[in-house]
Write an enzyme that holds these catalytic residues in place. Structure first.
Site, PDB file in Angstrom:
ATOM      1  N   ARG A 198       0.871  -1.177   0.000  1.00 52.55           N
ATOM      2  CA  ARG A 198       0.000   0.000   0.000  1.00 52.55           C
ATOM      3  C   ARG A 198       0.911   1.232   0.000  1.00 52.55           C
ATOM      4  O   ARG A 198       2.011   1.195   0.581  1.00 52.55           O
ATOM      5  CB  ARG A 198      -0.872   0.028   1.269  1.00 52.55           C
ATOM      6  N   HIS A 246      -1.331   0.817  -9.710  1.00 53.46           N
ATOM      7  CA  HIS A 246      -1.990  -0.158  -8.824  1.00 53.46           C
ATOM      8  C   HIS A 246      -2.636  -1.300  -9.632  1.00 53.46           C
ATOM      9  O   HIS A 246      -3.854  -1.491  -9.603  1.00 53.46           O
ATOM     10  CB  HIS A 246      -3.040   0.523  -7.920  1.00 53.46           C
TER      11      HIS A 246
END
Ligand code: GLV
Length: 283
Positions: A198, A246
């Site tokens: 993350r 991502h």
């Protein structure tokens, strides 16, 4: 046989007993009094556990199938190889019509932060390339073929040993900001950081000064504190940062549908959802 409602056309909210969520709207959980369980649509549950309206004792699961793990293994193996064989260098050579023949003598040593399903699959893929793999997690336990580390000191030791440091951790209060100036300074001068966990694992400002100091030499980032990465962000233009949006491993429709159904069936039968996490631990 399932009555499936897609937000926001959810009908009478008190009838909903199982929720499949990703970036759910604020306040949603407080409006679903009949919920028996919730599952994340992806591998990470940070977006669910941080929701202040999540009932404390509600079972939380996640949908993480083998394809999600093998896609991650493919990404990390590709990016490790890109750094190790210096493909960006060959692209520059090609642009300059320069024949610069070289190949490294030894495989890189790779360190994986986190030893969940994605990391294990990644370790197997790297081992097939004869790459020595180190791992770091809370317990210090992992596959026999991986040299394991644990604790703060263990993480710094691993960072100082490897050529490629990969973050595959879940985001928890313990792992937020774990890649900071101190850890980056421990890395080898030619090393590469890969973050596919993350964005909040990395202190972004610390990475910029660390790259200036040459440790690490390169960063390959798939996740960011703010996504989409804002146009004005300095990472976009940095010559030694490679950005992917991502997508290292994202939920696959067919695999997730199959797992969601299985998880729902389990919950209907009074069992915990698939991939149940421990909220206090955060993963
Ligand atoms: C993606 O980041 C996921 O958690 O599945």
């Amino acid at each position: 046989g399932a009555d499936i409602r897609v937000w926001p056309d959810a009908g009478e909210l008190s009838e909903i007993d199982f929720a499949i969520c990703w970036k759910q709207p604020e306040g949603l959980f407080s409006r679903l009094p009949g919920l028996k369980a919730v599952t994340s649509l992806g591998a990470g549950v940070d977006g669910i556990l941080k929701d202040p309206d999540l009932p404390r004792d509600l079972p939380v699961g996640r949908l993480a199938g083998p394809r999600l793990a093998s896609n991650m293994a493919a990404y990390v193996t590709a990016m490790t190889t890109l750094h190790w064989r210096d493909f960006p260098g060959f692209m520059k050579d090609q642009a300059a019509r320069r024949w610069n023949q070289w190949a490294p003598e030894h495989p890189p040593v790779v360190g994986l932060m986190g030893m969940g399903e994605m990391a294990r699959m990644t370790a197997s893929a790297l081992e097939a390339l004869d790459t020595p793999v180190h791992g770091w997690n809370r317990s210090g336990k992992g596959p026999d073929t991986v040299t394991m580390h644990s604790g703060d000191r263990g993480l710094v030791e691993m960072a100082a040993t490897v050529d490629v440091l990969v973050c595959l951790l879940p985001l928890t209060d313990q792992t937020r900001g774990i890649i900071h100036a101190g850890l980056l300074a421990a890395m080898k001068p030619g090393a590469c950081l890969i973050n596919t966990g993350r964005g909040e694992h990395l202190v972004e400002a610390d990475l910029l000064s660390a790259l200036d100091a040459g440790r690490p030499r390169r960063a390959i980032l798939d996740v960011f504190s703010t996504e989409p990465l804002p146009e004005s962000h300095p990472f976009w233009q940095h010559p030694r940062i490679l950005i992917t949006p991502h997508c290292a491993s994202i939920t696959l429709t067919e695999e997730a549908a199959r797992l969601a159904l299985e998880s729902w069936r389990r919950v209907q039968a009074g069992k915990p959802p698939l991939g149940q996490v421990e909220p206090d631990r955060g993963y």
